[in-house]
Write a protein that holds these residues in place. Structure first.
Motif, PDB file in Angstrom:
ATOM      1  N   ALA A 101       1.389  -0.995  -0.045  1.00  0.00           N
ATOM      2  CA  ALA A 101      -0.385   0.025  -0.023  1.00  0.00           C
ATOM      3  C   ALA A 101       0.964   1.399  -0.180  1.00  0.00           C
ATOM      4  O   ALA A 101       0.376   2.291  -0.167  1.00  0.00           O
ATOM      5  CB  ALA A 101      -0.976   0.103   1.398  1.00  0.00           C
ATOM      6  N   ASN A 102       1.964   1.259   0.778  1.00  0.00           N
ATOM      7  CA  ASN A 102       2.318   2.286   0.924  1.00  0.00           C
ATOM      8  C   ASN A 102       3.575   2.311  -0.411  1.00  0.00           C
ATOM      9  O   ASN A 102       4.640   3.061  -0.331  1.00  0.00           O
ATOM     10  CB  ASN A 102       3.760   2.273   2.549  1.00  0.00           C
ATOM     11  CG  ASN A 102       4.587   1.516   2.509  1.00  0.00           C
ATOM     12  OD1 ASN A 102       4.523   1.204   1.725  1.00  0.00           O
ATOM     13  ND2 ASN A 102       4.837   1.228   3.229  1.00  0.00           N
TER      14      ASN A 102
ATOM     15  N   SER B 182       3.903  -1.847   8.338  1.00  0.00           N
ATOM     16  CA  SER B 182       3.716   0.054   7.468  1.00  0.00           C
ATOM     17  C   SER B 182       2.795  -0.700   6.607  1.00  0.00           C
ATOM     18  O   SER B 182       1.781   1.164   5.990  1.00  0.00           O
ATOM     19  CB  SER B 182       5.559   0.336   7.269  1.00  0.00           C
ATOM     20  OG  SER B 182       5.592  -0.766   5.877  1.00  0.00           O
ATOM     21  N   ASP B 183       2.758  -1.473   5.758  1.00  0.00           N
ATOM     22  CA  ASP B 183       1.637  -1.341   4.979  1.00  0.00           C
ATOM     23  C   ASP B 183      -0.107  -1.620   5.090  1.00  0.00           C
ATOM     24  O   ASP B 183      -0.899  -0.782   5.160  1.00  0.00           O
ATOM     25  CB  ASP B 183       1.978  -2.806   4.290  1.00  0.00           C
ATOM     26  CG  ASP B 183       2.931  -2.004   3.112  1.00  0.00           C
ATOM     27  OD1 ASP B 183       2.810  -1.035   1.815  1.00  0.00           O
ATOM     28  OD2 ASP B 183       3.659  -2.691   3.074  1.00  0.00           O
TER      29      ASP B 183
ATOM     30  N   TYR C 258      -0.780   1.947   6.695  1.00  0.00           N
ATOM     31  CA  TYR C 258      -1.427   3.235   5.794  1.00  0.00           C
ATOM     32  C   TYR C 258      -2.722   2.676   5.418  1.00  0.00           C
ATOM     33  O   TYR C 258      -2.801   4.027   5.379  1.00  0.00           O
ATOM     34  CB  TYR C 258       0.054   2.839   4.570  1.00  0.00           C
ATOM     35  CG  TYR C 258      -0.020   4.007   3.379  1.00  0.00           C
ATOM     36  CD1 TYR C 258       0.738   4.711   3.218  1.00  0.00           C
ATOM     37  CD2 TYR C 258      -0.965   3.520   2.898  1.00  0.00           C
ATOM     38  CE1 TYR C 258       1.360   5.590   2.224  1.00  0.00           C
ATOM     39  CE2 TYR C 258      -1.111   4.455   1.537  1.00  0.00           C
ATOM     40  CZ  TYR C 258       0.174   5.219   1.296  1.00  0.00           C
ATOM     41  OH  TYR C 258       0.120   6.615   0.370  1.00  0.00           O
TER      42      TYR C 258
ATOM     43  N   ASN D  55      -4.653   3.874   7.943  1.00  0.00           N
ATOM     44  CA  ASN D  55      -5.138   5.513   7.932  1.00  0.00           C
ATOM     45  C   ASN D  55      -5.762   5.643   6.535  1.00  0.00           C
ATOM     46  O   ASN D  55      -6.513   6.350   6.637  1.00  0.00           O
ATOM     47  CB  ASN D  55      -3.567   6.440   7.239  1.00  0.00           C
ATOM     48  CG  ASN D  55      -2.961   6.062   8.666  1.00  0.00           C
ATOM     49  OD1 ASN D  55      -3.778   6.303  10.220  1.00  0.00           O
ATOM     50  ND2 ASN D  55      -1.256   6.616   8.705  1.00  0.00           N
ATOM     51  N   TYR D  56      -5.422   4.525   5.149  1.00  0.00           N
ATOM     52  CA  TYR D  56      -6.837   5.150   4.691  1.00  0.00           C
ATOM     53  C   TYR D  56      -8.366   5.252   4.504  1.00  0.00           C
ATOM     54  O   TYR D  56      -8.739   6.119   4.195  1.00  0.00           O
ATOM     55  CB  TYR D  56      -5.565   4.679   2.972  1.00  0.00           C
ATOM     56  CG  TYR D  56      -6.997   5.092   2.037  1.00  0.00           C
ATOM     57  CD1 TYR D  56      -7.142   5.897   1.194  1.00  0.00           C
ATOM     58  CD2 TYR D  56      -7.351   3.778   0.696  1.00  0.00           C
ATOM     59  CE1 TYR D  56      -7.875   6.090  -0.536  1.00  0.00           C
ATOM     60  CE2 TYR D  56      -8.312   3.537   0.336  1.00  0.00           C
ATOM     61  CZ  TYR D  56      -8.637   5.319  -0.231  1.00  0.00           C
ATOM     62  OH  TYR D  56      -8.895   4.828  -1.607  1.00  0.00           O
TER      63      TYR D  56
ATOM     64  N   GLY E  94      -6.087   9.379   4.704  1.00  0.00           N
ATOM     65  CA  GLY E  94      -4.817   9.448   4.361  1.00  0.00           C
ATOM     66  C   GLY E  94      -4.552   9.495   3.062  1.00  0.00           C
ATOM     67  O   GLY E  94      -5.593   9.138   2.329  1.00  0.00           O
TER      68      GLY E  94
ATOM     69  N   PRO F 189      -4.019   4.255  -1.664  1.00  0.00           N
ATOM     70  CA  PRO F 189      -2.290   3.260  -1.700  1.00  0.00           C
ATOM     71  C   PRO F 189      -1.347   4.016  -3.303  1.00  0.00           C
ATOM     72  O   PRO F 189      -2.299   4.597  -3.892  1.00  0.00           O
ATOM     73  CB  PRO F 189      -3.000   1.572  -2.276  1.00  0.00           C
ATOM     74  CG  PRO F 189      -4.315   1.844  -0.980  1.00  0.00           C
ATOM     75  CD  PRO F 189      -4.957   3.451  -1.200  1.00  0.00           C
TER      76      PRO F 189
END
Length: 82
Positions: free
Chosen positions: A48-49, A58-59, A62, A65-66, A71, A74
């Motif tokens: 995703a990031n 971390s993905d 991310y 958050n989206y 956020g 992707p």
């Protein structure tokens, strides 16, 4: 000229069901990263990031958050498209 085949591999669509990334995609990534579940296929679905490699925490963050906090979307990498 004619358009090529429609790309269906989208970043963040970890479970491959299409549509915008959602909670089901987040759960799919959690199962993959922490529980040995099936990997996103192709791997860029879980990236995703946009940092490349296999999906990781971390993905997941991310995508959370989206999906829940408005956020950034992707990012396109490798064979995935938007």
């Amino acid at each position: 000229g004619p358009l090529g085949p429609l790309c269906t591999d989208k970043p963040g669509d970890a479970n491959g069901l299409g549509g915008n990334p959602n909670l089901a995609d987040i759960i799919y990534l959690v199962n993959y990263v922490f529980k040995g579940g099936p990997a996103p296929n192709p791997s860029c679905r879980g990236d995703a990031n946009g940092l490349g490699g296999n999906a990781n925490l971390s993905d997941i963050i991310y995508l959370v958050n989206y999906v829940f906090k408005g956020g950034p979307a992707p990012l396109k990498t490798e064979v995935c498209c938007l």
